[in-house]
Design a protein around this motif. Structure first.
Motif, PDB file in Angstrom:
ATOM      1  N   ILE A   2       0.863  -1.180   0.000  1.00  0.00           N
ATOM      2  CA  ILE A   2       0.000   0.000   0.000  1.00  0.00           C
ATOM      3  C   ILE A   2       0.898   1.228   0.000  1.00  0.00           C
ATOM      4  N   VAL A   3       0.704   2.092  -0.978  1.00  0.00           N
ATOM      5  CA  VAL A   3       1.474   3.326  -1.098  1.00  0.00           C
ATOM      6  C   VAL A   3       0.543   4.485  -0.774  1.00  0.00           C
ATOM      7  N   VAL A   4       0.844   5.189   0.304  1.00  0.00           N
ATOM      8  CA  VAL A   4       0.037   6.333   0.716  1.00  0.00           C
ATOM      9  C   VAL A   4       0.775   7.602   0.319  1.00  0.00           C
ATOM     10  N   ILE A   5       0.119   8.426  -0.485  1.00  0.00           N
ATOM     11  CA  ILE A   5       0.691   9.694  -0.922  1.00  0.00           C
ATOM     12  C   ILE A   5      -0.167  10.784  -0.291  1.00  0.00           C
ATOM     13  N   GLY A   6       0.393  11.480   0.717  1.00  0.00           N
ATOM     14  CA  GLY A   6      -0.490  12.403   1.416  1.00  0.00           C
ATOM     15  C   GLY A   6       0.192  13.216   2.491  1.00  0.00           C
ATOM     16  N   SER A   7      -0.625  13.763   3.356  1.00  0.00           N
ATOM     17  CA  SER A   7      -0.193  14.748   4.340  1.00  0.00           C
ATOM     18  C   SER A   7       0.329  14.106   5.617  1.00  0.00           C
ATOM     19  N   ILE A   8       1.229  14.837   6.262  1.00  0.00           N
ATOM     20  CA  ILE A   8       1.784  14.463   7.564  1.00  0.00           C
ATOM     21  C   ILE A   8       1.724  15.705   8.448  1.00  0.00           C
ATOM     22  N   ASN A   9       1.005  15.616   9.553  1.00  0.00           N
ATOM     23  CA  ASN A   9       0.827  16.768  10.446  1.00  0.00           C
ATOM     24  C   ASN A   9       1.191  16.405  11.871  1.00  0.00           C
ATOM     25  N   LEU A  10       1.355  17.427  12.686  1.00  0.00           N
ATOM     26  CA  LEU A  10       1.283  17.262  14.129  1.00  0.00           C
ATOM     27  C   LEU A  10      -0.039  17.879  14.567  1.00  0.00           C
ATOM     28  N   ASP A  11      -0.869  17.084  15.237  1.00  0.00           N
ATOM     29  CA  ASP A  11      -2.158  17.557  15.726  1.00  0.00           C
ATOM     30  C   ASP A  11      -2.000  18.187  17.103  1.00  0.00           C
ATOM     31  N   LEU A  12      -2.579  19.360  17.279  1.00  0.00           N
ATOM     32  CA  LEU A  12      -2.614  20.057  18.563  1.00  0.00           C
ATOM     33  C   LEU A  12      -4.070  20.032  19.016  1.00  0.00           C
ATOM     34  N   ILE A  13      -4.369  19.236  20.052  1.00  0.00           N
ATOM     35  CA  ILE A  13      -5.750  18.887  20.376  1.00  0.00           C
ATOM     36  C   ILE A  13      -6.131  19.414  21.754  1.00  0.00           C
ATOM     37  N   ALA A  14      -7.202  20.194  21.793  1.00  0.00           N
ATOM     38  CA  ALA A  14      -7.729  20.708  23.055  1.00  0.00           C
ATOM     39  C   ALA A  14      -9.135  20.159  23.282  1.00  0.00           C
ATOM     40  N   SER A  15      -9.418  19.744  24.506  1.00  0.00           N
ATOM     41  CA  SER A  15     -10.750  19.269  24.883  1.00  0.00           C
ATOM     42  C   SER A  15     -11.529  20.418  25.522  1.00  0.00           C
ATOM     43  N   VAL A  16     -12.784  20.581  25.080  1.00  0.00           N
ATOM     44  CA  VAL A  16     -13.647  21.645  25.600  1.00  0.00           C
ATOM     45  C   VAL A  16     -15.025  21.057  25.876  1.00  0.00           C
ATOM     46  N   ASP A  17     -15.784  21.715  26.760  1.00  0.00           N
ATOM     47  CA  ASP A  17     -17.147  21.253  27.019  1.00  0.00           C
ATOM     48  C   ASP A  17     -18.038  21.473  25.807  1.00  0.00           C
ATOM     49  N   SER A  18     -17.887  22.627  25.149  1.00  0.00           N
ATOM     50  CA  SER A  18     -18.678  22.926  23.961  1.00  0.00           C
ATOM     51  C   SER A  18     -17.818  23.699  22.979  1.00  0.00           C
ATOM     52  N   LEU A  19     -18.084  23.523  21.685  1.00  0.00           N
ATOM     53  CA  LEU A  19     -17.311  24.199  20.657  1.00  0.00           C
ATOM     54  C   LEU A  19     -17.685  25.679  20.611  1.00  0.00           C
ATOM     55  N   PRO A  20     -16.703  26.568  20.460  1.00  0.00           N
ATOM     56  CA  PRO A  20     -17.002  28.001  20.508  1.00  0.00           C
ATOM     57  C   PRO A  20     -17.708  28.497  19.259  1.00  0.00           C
TER      58      PRO A  20
END
Length: 304
Positions: A2-20
């Motif tokens: 399987i050859v995957v051609i695509g994006s590589i990111n670092l995810d910065l993830i915050a947990s919140v009670d509700s989306l702003p």
């Protein structure tokens, strides 16, 4: 392979009670970083499903690059096709609420430099897995190269980009969520009173397979010889980030083994549901052994 051609990111993830809402500030309850990017997520999912995987992409010469690729290295994915770019490593800023829903902003960085010249030699029988987080010119060139090599191409249409409508038909399998497919239906002028009939019209026009994921409602699939629905696994989601990428990675793995389309879609659907049971895109991707407790009974997936 399987050859995957695509994006590589670092995810910065915050947990919140509700989306702003626009202009609103909300308090966060937790913050983590994790490897991400749709390409990298799908590569890791295919590897955890049991596939031999090669990743093609780009990262920056910065502190984020190592963290972005850590789980890929641990999964023994071939990373020799990842190029260092003068642009920074791609990042995704993610807010996840108490119901598991999310909003995401992606900053492409090095992913925007992935070019047709980065494509490896493809072989007959390879499965080429693509998404829309790298330049669309590279996606289109990859689809054409896959067809020329008689490889199998799987295109995930996330994120939606209307200009991609011109080459969707180059892919052997297109995977879209319901919103993406509805928008492409308009761009492609597909006729039909409901989503299923428009999917059948897509297959009639382009003679390729369209798979539409419906979140908690399951999956619809239209192919030249079949149309079917795969019911959803009933779960209480914690975080839906990465579920679609898990689906694509598992689908590619099973197609590479020659599984029937229905079996491949059903298994990918279960893997995607299990990915919603913990936080983060890559950390939540299940291993093949995690799927052994899922079974289909009376037309409904259940998990023991």
């Amino acid at each position: 392979m399987i050859v995957v051609i695509g994006s590589i990111n670092l995810d910065l993830i915050a947990s919140v009670d509700s989306l702003p809402s626009p202009g609103e500030t909300v308090p966060g309850s937790a913050f983590v970083t994790a490897g991400g990017g749709k390409g990298a997520n799908q590569a890791l999912a295919a590897a955890r499903a049991g596939a031999q995987v090669r990743m093609i992409g780009a990262v920056g010469n910065d502190g984020f690059a190592g963290d972005a690729m850590r789980l890929l290295k641990e999964a023994d994915i071939d990373l020799s096709g990842i190029r260092q770019s003068p642009q920074p490593t791609g990042t995704a800023l993610i807010l996840v609420d108490a119901r598991g829903e999310n909003i995401i902003t992606v900053v492409p960085g090095a992913n925007a430099t992935v070019a047709p010249d980065d494509l490896p030699d493809l072989r007959q029988g390879d499965v080429i897995l693509l998404q829309h987080e790298i330049p669309l010119s590279t996606v289109e060139a990859s689809l054409r190269a896959a067809r020329q090599a008689k490889a199998i191409s799987v295109l995930n249409t996330a994120p939606f980009r209307v200009e991609a409508a011109s080459f969707l038909s180059e892919a052997d399998y297109v995977v879209a969520n319901e919103t993406e497919f509805d928008r492409y239906s308009s761009a492609l002028q597909l006729s039909g009173n409901d989503r299923g009939s428009r999917m059948i019209e897509y297959v009639r026009k382009f003679r390729s397979t369209i798979i539409v994921t419906l979140g908690g409602e399951g999956v619809l699939c239209a192919a030249p010889e079949t149309f079917f629905e795969c019911p959803a696994l009933k779960i209480e989601p914690v975080d839906t980030v990465g579920a679609g990428d898990t689906f694509c990675g598992y689908l590619a793995h099973d197609l590479s083994l020659g599984a029937s389309l229905e079996d491949a879609v059903q298994r990918a659907n279960v893997a995607a549901a299990l990915a919603c049971l913990s936080r983060g895109a890559q950390p939540s991707i299940p291993y093949a052994k995690d799927l052994t407790g899922a079974s289909l009974a009376n037309g409904r997936w259940a998990f023991r």
